[in-house]
Design an enzyme around this catalytic site. Structure first.
Site, PDB file in Angstrom:
ATOM      1  N   HIS A 200       0.782  -1.157  -0.256  1.00 44.19           N
ATOM      2  CA  HIS A 200       0.049   0.146  -0.183  1.00 44.19           C
ATOM      3  C   HIS A 200       0.891   1.285   0.026  1.00 44.19           C
ATOM      4  O   HIS A 200       0.487   2.283  -0.578  1.00 44.19           O
ATOM      5  CB  HIS A 200      -1.136   0.002   1.162  1.00 44.19           C
ATOM      6  CG  HIS A 200      -2.218  -0.971   0.983  1.00 44.19           C
ATOM      7  ND1 HIS A 200      -2.247  -2.192   1.272  1.00 44.19           N
ATOM      8  CD2 HIS A 200      -3.270  -0.618  -0.124  1.00 44.19           C
ATOM      9  CE1 HIS A 200      -3.254  -2.671   0.765  1.00 44.19           C
ATOM     10  NE2 HIS A 200      -3.984  -1.835   0.194  1.00 44.19           N
ATOM     11  N   ARG A 343     -15.753   2.508  -1.312  1.00 49.09           N
ATOM     12  CA  ARG A 343     -15.323   1.064  -0.627  1.00 49.09           C
ATOM     13  C   ARG A 343     -15.371   1.141   0.791  1.00 49.09           C
ATOM     14  O   ARG A 343     -14.741   2.108   1.452  1.00 49.09           O
ATOM     15  CB  ARG A 343     -14.122   0.497  -1.097  1.00 49.09           C
ATOM     16  CG  ARG A 343     -13.788  -0.954  -0.740  1.00 49.09           C
ATOM     17  CD  ARG A 343     -12.591  -1.506  -1.061  1.00 49.09           C
ATOM     18  NE  ARG A 343     -11.451  -0.972  -0.652  1.00 49.09           N
ATOM     19  CZ  ARG A 343     -10.035  -1.334  -0.792  1.00 49.09           C
ATOM     20  NH1 ARG A 343      -9.919  -2.264  -1.669  1.00 49.09           N
ATOM     21  NH2 ARG A 343      -9.326  -0.680  -0.179  1.00 49.09           N
ATOM     22  N   GLU A 444     -11.765 -10.382  -5.193  1.00 45.54           N
ATOM     23  CA  GLU A 444     -10.512 -10.353  -4.863  1.00 45.54           C
ATOM     24  C   GLU A 444      -9.922 -11.581  -3.927  1.00 45.54           C
ATOM     25  O   GLU A 444      -8.716 -11.885  -3.494  1.00 45.54           O
ATOM     26  CB  GLU A 444      -9.899  -9.201  -4.116  1.00 45.54           C
ATOM     27  CG  GLU A 444     -10.775  -8.586  -3.031  1.00 45.54           C
ATOM     28  CD  GLU A 444     -10.034  -7.327  -2.451  1.00 45.54           C
ATOM     29  OE1 GLU A 444      -9.269  -6.771  -2.707  1.00 45.54           O
ATOM     30  OE2 GLU A 444     -11.020  -6.695  -1.623  1.00 45.54           O
ATOM     31  N   ASN A 467      -4.777  -7.180  -7.151  1.00 49.24           N
ATOM     32  CA  ASN A 467      -3.716  -6.954  -6.064  1.00 49.24           C
ATOM     33  C   ASN A 467      -3.817  -8.175  -4.980  1.00 49.24           C
ATOM     34  O   ASN A 467      -2.881  -8.698  -4.760  1.00 49.24           O
ATOM     35  CB  ASN A 467      -3.537  -5.652  -5.226  1.00 49.24           C
ATOM     36  CG  ASN A 467      -3.449  -4.482  -6.181  1.00 49.24           C
ATOM     37  OD1 ASN A 467      -2.950  -4.521  -7.177  1.00 49.24           O
ATOM     38  ND2 ASN A 467      -3.774  -3.241  -5.414  1.00 49.24           N
ATOM     39  N   ASP A 468      -5.001  -8.182  -4.717  1.00 46.74           N
ATOM     40  CA  ASP A 468      -5.396  -9.466  -3.660  1.00 46.74           C
ATOM     41  C   ASP A 468      -5.490 -10.742  -4.498  1.00 46.74           C
ATOM     42  O   ASP A 468      -5.215 -11.704  -3.821  1.00 46.74           O
ATOM     43  CB  ASP A 468      -6.549  -9.039  -2.517  1.00 46.74           C
ATOM     44  CG  ASP A 468      -5.963  -8.129  -1.522  1.00 46.74           C
ATOM     45  OD1 ASP A 468      -4.977  -8.284  -0.892  1.00 46.74           O
ATOM     46  OD2 ASP A 468      -6.538  -6.883  -1.448  1.00 46.74           O
ATOM     47  N   ARG A 478       1.823 -10.057  -0.556  1.00 40.03           N
ATOM     48  CA  ARG A 478       2.080  -8.983  -1.551  1.00 40.03           C
ATOM     49  C   ARG A 478       3.013  -8.135  -0.885  1.00 40.03           C
ATOM     50  O   ARG A 478       3.438  -7.184  -1.785  1.00 40.03           O
ATOM     51  CB  ARG A 478       0.688  -8.357  -2.028  1.00 40.03           C
ATOM     52  CG  ARG A 478      -0.023  -7.656  -0.854  1.00 40.03           C
ATOM     53  CD  ARG A 478      -1.579  -7.323  -1.215  1.00 40.03           C
ATOM     54  NE  ARG A 478      -1.708  -5.949  -1.652  1.00 40.03           N
ATOM     55  CZ  ARG A 478      -2.561  -5.235  -1.796  1.00 40.03           C
ATOM     56  NH1 ARG A 478      -3.934  -5.928  -1.533  1.00 40.03           N
ATOM     57  NH2 ARG A 478      -2.735  -3.978  -2.261  1.00 40.03           N
ATOM     58  N   CYS A 515     -10.072  -2.636 -10.499  1.00 34.42           N
ATOM     59  CA  CYS A 515      -9.217  -1.614  -9.729  1.00 34.42           C
ATOM     60  C   CYS A 515      -8.046  -1.916  -9.092  1.00 34.42           C
ATOM     61  O   CYS A 515      -7.362  -1.088  -8.423  1.00 34.42           O
ATOM     62  CB  CYS A 515     -10.344  -1.076  -8.822  1.00 34.42           C
ATOM     63  SG  CYS A 515     -11.032  -2.382  -7.370  1.00 34.42           S
TER      64      CYS A 515
HETATM   65  C1  PEP Z   1      -6.886  -4.871  -4.626  1.00 31.66           C
HETATM   66  O1  PEP Z   1      -6.755  -5.939  -4.171  1.00 31.66           O
HETATM   67  O2  PEP Z   1      -6.581  -5.083  -6.112  1.00 31.66           O
HETATM   68  C2  PEP Z   1      -7.424  -3.667  -4.456  1.00 31.66           C
HETATM   69  C3  PEP Z   1      -7.534  -2.528  -5.493  1.00 31.66           C
HETATM   70  O3  PEP Z   1      -7.623  -3.446  -3.089  1.00 31.66           O
HETATM   71  P1  PEP Z   1      -6.332  -2.862  -2.221  1.00 31.66           P
HETATM   72  O4  PEP Z   1      -5.067  -2.730  -2.931  1.00 31.66           O
HETATM   73  O5  PEP Z   1      -6.865  -1.748  -1.441  1.00 31.66           O
HETATM   74  O6  PEP Z   1      -6.432  -4.349  -1.411  1.00 31.66           O
HETATM   75 MG    MG Z   2      -7.761  -5.476  -2.061  1.00 28.14          MG
END
Ligand code: PEP
Ligand code: MG
Length: 589
Positions: A200, A343, A444, A467-468, A478, A515
């Site tokens: 993040h 979200r 996710e 991402n997740d 990650r 996203c």
């Molecule tokens: C993701 O997991 O791809 C996402 C957009 O949420 P975050 O990166 O906030 O976990």
């Molecule tokens: Mg996520």
């Protein structure tokens, strides 16, 4: 830009490229409590001097905290400034100071090591107390001890939010709240020892348009505050003490990139339409209210992901329903008539609320643990304040609500039941909200991917959090730099899963966006669109390159690419195919 006589040897260190761009400047090493403090013996004739060095650091720290307190009071109000009273009290704590001096007299070790040892003992003791108020004092002591240590070690500008001059921030790690508090006008670049492309902290760096390199192991131990460093965010390199030739070479790269970026910015003013006439929806991800201006500057068609947890991470306490409503309304009104996907809280994982160890106890596997919707469903009082705030904001524009980390239909049902209670409560209060507000879920977690058809029965839209999804599909943490090289968006399992989600959603007539960071990576954009994804949402600075690519390709070619890629058996081949497609349509310097 100022230069210094270059007597030191150039050292090139490879890390992972996290945010594009080139930065050159002096380093500010951001010390966190687990960074090693030097340890040495102080000669007997220097001991009085050593104690007065400690006194001086305490005094300087007091002055710094008082100044910050004044500013916070001026900018945010009296209540927010009160927290610093507790910090000032730590500096007057005779037990802590007295024990440090006794330790010094007994051991003759330098005063930093003695102070570090005693303050760590206090932090430990407070964090074990069975009383929330006293437990939070552990955080106060940690913060103040950090500041005192940095003052003794000669790092006066010890807060990321108050860098004294333009610097390259080098840290062993940055928590999301660290990165959110970075002084945007003074951070030239960001380098961390740990982390990966999707941690993040990196996402925040990218949204700040600051070049960043992560996973540069031990850099904090190899450089010190004031050293000259060049950060190459394109290739993930950190060059310590660059030579004149290196600087010259990078000067050329930078000017080529600048003129290319200029071309991208020009294309960005035009609509996102492919060569065969298909309009694509390109939206922005934001973390803070003040990013709305940036989203508009990049002509995004709305906010596809508003990560509301940053409102909580930047606050010493849980924001009230009214405070949240004010923030959401500002974003919604700022973006109107474009949609804003808000979200609900995704706290936990690598985003625990600091100083709230009662809400977020330490976990062995935080990413698999008490995170996001799991946390919200167990804390309905916190969840409901947020849901009501979002509902109240829904009359001010096109608000869509989205739940993170949904694992399947039952969990979605529970979340929707809480939402229904909130609607009933607002009705009783006579408070207006949009009864038809759209509600969606992030896909996710693999279990959500495989039950997309079931989820579609009660969802108005989906957004894939790659991402997740990638971390859970491939079992790659990650945030862990040791396995970052295995984090592979081009893995056949990822591509097949994406196809499965899109097909299942479309069969049920539900639109699906992406996203995660993959949506802003030009290499994967044609594949995602070819698979049928309806919208892409990304950090605002990624928009120009993606739009440039969209305007230079046909959707028919993208569909053919997806068909070809689905037949490939390795990440290497898939990546190569996607990269060749993108490069043929974007000519970079
Ligand atoms: C993701 O997991 O791809 C996402 C957009 O949420 P975050 O990166 O906030 O976990
Ligand atoms: Mg996520």
């Amino acid at each position: 830009m100022a230069t210094e006589p270059r007597t030191k040897k150039e050292v090139i260190v490879q890390g992972i490229s996290a945010s594009q761009g080139i930065a050159y400047g002096t380093v500010f090493v951001y010390l966190q409590s687990d960074v090693e403090v030097p340890c040495y013996q102080v000669d007997a004739d220097k001991r009085i001097e050593e104690v007065s060095r400690f006194d001086k650091a305490l005094l300087t720290t007091r002055q710094q905290i008082s100044k910050i307190q004044d500013e916070v009071e001026k900018n945010l109000g009296k209540n927010e400034a009160l927290i610093f009273d507790a910090h000032l009290l730590v500096l007057e704590d005779q037990a802590l100071i007295g024990e440090t001096i006794r330790e010094f007299e007994a051991t003759g070790s330098n005063i930093e090591i003695c102070f570090n040892k005693i303050s760590a003992r206090y932090i430990q003791a407070f964090s074990e107390i069975d009383d929330e108020y006293l437990r939070e004092r552990a955080g106060d002591i940690r913060d103040v001890a950090q500041r005192v240590l940095q003052n003794m070690l000669g790092q006066a500008e010890n807060s990321l939010s108050r860098l004294a001059e333009k610097r390259i921030v080098v840290a062993n790690d940055l928590s999301p709240s660290d990165s959110a508090s970075i002084d945007r006008s003074a951070a030239l670049g960001i380098v961390t020892d740990s982390g990966s492309k999707t941690s993040h902290a990196v996402i925040v760096a990218r949204s700040m348009k600051v070049p960043a390199v992560v996973g540069v192991r031990n850099l904090t131990q190899r450089v010190k505050t004031g050293d000259w460093v060049l950060v190459d965010g394109y290739d993930g390199l950190v060059i310590v003490n660059p030579t004149e030739q290196t600087l010259f070479r990078y000067g050329k790269i930078q000017s080529d990139k600048k003129s290319f970026e200029q071309r991208l910015l020009e294309a960005n003013r035009r609509p996102p339409v492919t060569l065969d006439g298909v309009t694509v929806t390109l939206q922005a991800n934001i973390e803070k209210v003040d990013e709305v201006a940036l989203v508009k500057e990049y002509f995004a068609q709305g906010v596809g992901l508003y990560r509301t947890e940053y409102l909580f991470l930047n606050s010493a306490r849980i924001p009230s329903e009214q405070e949240q409503f004010v923030a959401y309304k500002a974003v919604v009104e700022g973006m109107a008539p474009n949609p804003v996907v808000i979200r609900t809280l995704d706290l936990g994982g690598d985003k625990p609320m600091e100083g709230k160890s009662d809400l977020f106890p330490k976990e062995a596997n935080p990413f698999m643990g008490f995170r996001a919707i799991r946390f919200c469903l167990e804390h309905p009082e916190i969840f409901k304040d947020q849901l009501r705030a979002i509902l109240m904001a829904s009359v001010h524009g096109d608000v869509r609500l989205m739940y993170p980390m949904i694992s399947g239909p039952e969990e979605l049902g529970k979340a929707n039941a809480v939402l229904a209670e909130c609607k009933a409560e607002l009705k009783t209060r006579g408070q207006r909200f949009n009864e038809a507000m759209k509600v969606g879920a992030m896909i996710e977690i693999p279990s959500a991917a495989t039950t997309t058809d079931l989820l579609a029965k009660t969802c108005d839209f989906f957004s894939i959090g790659t991402n997740d999804l990638i971390q859970y599909l491939l079992a790659i943490d990650r945030g862990n730099d040791r396995v970052a090289h295995l984090y592979e968006p081009a893995h056949p399992a990822v591509v097949r899963t994406l196809q499965h989600i899109v097909d299942a959603a479309h069969r049920a007539g539900v639109p699906v966006g992406v996203c995660g960071e993959m949506a802003g990576d030009p290499i994967y954009v044609p594949l995602l669109l070819g698979l049928g994804v309806d919208a892409l949402s990304m950090t605002p600075p990624s928009l120009p390159a993606v739009k440039y690519l969209v305007r230079g390709m046909t959707m028919a070619d993208a569909r053919a690419l997806a068909v070809e890629v689905l037949a490939l058996g390795s990440a290497q081949e898939i990546h190569a195919k996607c990269a060749a497609f993108a490069h043929a349509r974007i000519s970079q310097p």
